[in-house]
Design a protein around this motif. Structure first.
Motif, PDB file in Angstrom:
ATOM      1  N   ARG A   1       0.836  -1.189   0.000  1.00 47.89           N
ATOM      2  CA  ARG A   1       0.000   0.000   0.000  1.00 47.89           C
ATOM      3  C   ARG A   1       0.872   1.240   0.000  1.00 47.89           C
ATOM      4  N   VAL A   2       0.296   2.349  -0.438  1.00 49.32           N
ATOM      5  CA  VAL A   2       1.034   3.601  -0.582  1.00 49.32           C
ATOM      6  C   VAL A   2       0.167   4.743  -0.063  1.00 49.32           C
ATOM      7  N   ARG A   3       0.831   5.804   0.404  1.00 48.01           N
ATOM      8  CA  ARG A   3       0.087   6.996   0.786  1.00 48.01           C
ATOM      9  C   ARG A   3       0.927   8.231   0.554  1.00 48.01           C
ATOM     10  N   VAL A   4       0.238   9.302   0.214  1.00 51.23           N
ATOM     11  CA  VAL A   4       0.826  10.628   0.108  1.00 51.23           C
ATOM     12  C   VAL A   4       0.439  11.344   1.391  1.00 51.23           C
ATOM     13  N   HIS A   5       1.413  11.917   2.075  1.00 46.40           N
ATOM     14  CA  HIS A   5       1.126  12.550   3.354  1.00 46.40           C
ATOM     15  C   HIS A   5       2.127  13.671   3.634  1.00 46.40           C
ATOM     16  N   ARG A   6       1.889  14.374   4.715  1.00 48.91           N
ATOM     17  CA  ARG A   6       2.711  15.489   5.161  1.00 48.91           C
ATOM     18  C   ARG A   6       2.946  16.519   4.065  1.00 48.91           C
ATOM     19  N   LEU A   7       1.865  16.948   3.442  1.00 49.10           N
ATOM     20  CA  LEU A   7       1.906  18.021   2.458  1.00 49.10           C
ATOM     21  C   LEU A   7       1.953  19.327   3.245  1.00 49.10           C
ATOM     22  N   GLU A   8       3.102  20.012   3.193  1.00 49.48           N
ATOM     23  CA  GLU A   8       3.275  21.197   4.033  1.00 49.48           C
ATOM     24  C   GLU A   8       4.283  22.160   3.421  1.00 49.48           C
ATOM     25  N   ALA A   9       4.153  23.421   3.797  1.00 48.85           N
ATOM     26  CA  ALA A   9       5.127  24.414   3.366  1.00 48.85           C
ATOM     27  C   ALA A   9       6.465  24.053   3.986  1.00 48.85           C
ATOM     28  N   ALA A  10       7.525  24.049   3.189  1.00 48.29           N
ATOM     29  CA  ALA A  10       8.852  23.674   3.691  1.00 48.29           C
ATOM     30  C   ALA A  10       9.924  24.164   2.733  1.00 48.29           C
ATOM     31  N   GLU A  11      11.002  24.655   3.296  1.00 54.71           N
ATOM     32  CA  GLU A  11      12.150  25.063   2.478  1.00 54.71           C
ATOM     33  C   GLU A  11      13.016  23.836   2.202  1.00 54.71           C
ATOM     34  N   PRO A  12      13.589  23.739   1.016  1.00 53.82           N
ATOM     35  CA  PRO A  12      14.433  22.586   0.686  1.00 53.82           C
ATOM     36  C   PRO A  12      15.726  22.594   1.505  1.00 53.82           C
ATOM     37  N   PRO A  13      16.236  21.419   1.856  1.00 62.42           N
ATOM     38  CA  PRO A  13      17.406  21.332   2.731  1.00 62.42           C
ATOM     39  C   PRO A  13      18.711  21.867   2.128  1.00 62.42           C
ATOM     40  N   ARG A  14      18.868  21.806   0.806  1.00 55.16           N
ATOM     41  CA  ARG A  14      20.114  22.249   0.170  1.00 55.16           C
ATOM     42  C   ARG A  14      19.964  23.595  -0.528  1.00 55.16           C
ATOM     43  N   GLY A  15      18.973  24.384  -0.115  1.00 49.70           N
ATOM     44  CA  GLY A  15      18.787  25.701  -0.698  1.00 49.70           C
ATOM     45  C   GLY A  15      17.825  25.700  -1.876  1.00 49.70           C
ATOM     46  N   ARG A  16      17.293  26.855  -2.152  1.00 48.99           N
ATOM     47  CA  ARG A  16      16.303  27.034  -3.218  1.00 48.99           C
ATOM     48  C   ARG A  16      16.963  26.969  -4.592  1.00 48.99           C
ATOM     49  N   ASP A  17      16.226  26.449  -5.550  1.00 47.92           N
ATOM     50  CA  ASP A  17      16.659  26.438  -6.939  1.00 47.92           C
ATOM     51  C   ASP A  17      16.394  27.827  -7.519  1.00 47.92           C
ATOM     52  N   ASP A  18      17.325  28.352  -8.308  1.00 53.30           N
ATOM     53  CA  ASP A  18      17.163  29.685  -8.905  1.00 53.30           C
ATOM     54  C   ASP A  18      15.914  29.766  -9.773  1.00 53.30           C
TER      55      ASP A  18
END
Length: 173
Positions: A20-37
């Motif tokens: 089985r599969v689930r999509v979860h923890r949809l939340e605002a979050a900054e990426p760990p290695r910095g934003r892509d330009d």
């Protein structure tokens, strides 16, 4: 696909007993290695996809780029996917009573994040499984129909939640 799941719901695969599969923890979050330009001016969010094996044999799982599609807003426009920061499941054996989780970072205009659709097409033991769809929104908590004021009473996640609740109530009567 018959009807979308709400973010947080588990979806069983009939053709792979116990998987089985689930999509979860949809939340605002900054990426760990910095934003892509390329995401300048966009709002980042993350979503987790967990594959669980409740069966009695192991499955070889692939959930890589191109197998996850994220659409946002009322027109279903593609979200920007930050492949550099995302973590996929690439050829992993999920044994009984074990899980594997992918973490995807994406971005889009803040106004469009009141509707987020995530479509998954899992590859299991070199075979493609059916596509599954989850609907949600940034700011809604799992199991909450309308926790985010920006989502409004007419938000897609609220509509899907009400539909599924209605179907469940009809089946229990």
């Amino acid at each position: 696909m018959h009807e979308p799941n709400v973010v947080g719901d588990w979806q069983e695969y009939d053709e792979h007993a116990g998987l089985r599969v689930r999509v979860h923890r949809l939340e605002a979050a900054e990426p760990p290695r910095g934003r892509d330009d390329a995401a300048a001016g966009l709002t980042y969010f993350s979503v987790r996809v967990t594959v669980e094996n409740r069966g009695d044999r192991h499955f070889g799982i692939h959930l890589e780029d191109g197998q996850i599609d994220v659409r946002i807003g009322p027109d279903g426009e593609a979200a920007f996917i930050d492949w550099r920061n995302s973590q996929f499941i690439e050829g992993f054996d999920v044994y009984p009573l074990r899980r594997a989780t992918a973490v995807l970072y994406a971005a889009g205009p803040e106004a469009s994040l009141s509707q987020v659709d995530v479509q998954i097409q899992l590859r299991v033991d070199e075979e493609w499984a059916d596509r599954r769809l989850w609907a949600g929104a940034i700011g809604l908590t799992e199991g909450s129909a309308c926790a985010h004021a920006g989502a409004g009473r007419e938000g897609l996640a609220h509509q899907v939640s009400n539909f599924l609740r209605g179907q469940a109530e009809e089946g229990t009567a």
